[in-house]
Write an enzyme that holds these catalytic residues in place. Sequence first.
Site, mmCIF file in Angstrom:
data_model
loop_
_atom_site.group_PDB
_atom_site.id
_atom_site.type_symbol
_atom_site.label_atom_id
_atom_site.label_comp_id
_atom_site.label_asym_id
_atom_site.label_seq_id
_atom_site.Cartn_x
_atom_site.Cartn_y
_atom_site.Cartn_z
ATOM 1 N N CYS A 11 -19.066 -10.633 31.849
ATOM 2 C CA CYS A 11 -19.487 -11.956 32.279
ATOM 3 C C CYS A 11 -18.581 -12.981 31.606
ATOM 4 O O CYS A 11 -17.817 -12.645 30.701
ATOM 5 C CB CYS A 11 -20.953 -12.184 31.925
ATOM 6 S SG CYS A 11 -21.820 -13.206 33.111
ATOM 7 N N CYS A 83 -20.834 -12.200 37.172
ATOM 8 C CA CYS A 83 -20.706 -13.589 37.611
ATOM 9 C C CYS A 83 -19.365 -13.764 38.305
ATOM 10 O O CYS A 83 -18.447 -12.963 38.108
ATOM 11 C CB CYS A 83 -20.861 -14.560 36.445
ATOM 12 S SG CYS A 83 -19.528 -14.481 35.234
ATOM 13 N N CYS A 90 -11.293 -10.894 36.022
ATOM 14 C CA CYS A 90 -11.437 -9.536 35.479
ATOM 15 C C CYS A 90 -10.078 -8.967 35.102
ATOM 16 O O CYS A 90 -9.160 -8.931 35.930
ATOM 17 C CB CYS A 90 -12.114 -8.624 36.499
ATOM 18 S SG CYS A 90 -12.507 -6.986 35.845
#
Length: 146
Positions: A11, A83, A90
């Site tokens: 997250c 999220c 990422c």
Amino acid sequence: MSDKKKILFLCTGNSCRSQMAEGFARADRGDVLEAYSAGVEKHGVNPRAVAVMAEAGVDISGQASKLVAELPDVAFDYVVTLCGSAHDLCPFFPGPVKKVHAPFEDPPALAAGAATEEEALARYREVRDAIRVFVAGLPQSLEADV
């Protein structure tokens, strides 16, 4: 050697949703999952997240907010972004890791307009309960194409 699937919950700040997911995975699915959490930033563990998790019988007060780079060298089976920001940012994970996006609403944002502390905690509980349901289906639910 462990047969447990290694899962990373990612997250933005590793303060709330990813901490909750890690806590539930360790408490409820620890027989089949080796759980970790991290963020693309580090915001500290949210005190309201700690409080509502304790209500659910899971102590995350000893967990720490961390960056992916701070994790041990682990070959993850799954990386689950919780999220949009974490999904967009990422980092690259080498190997056969399966990346899955499972978005949940941001409890601090939901609680921002709360008139009372109880109303704010209610928003956290809603997200906590949704995350618990999601984690309960792991790792089987990640085997399907998401």
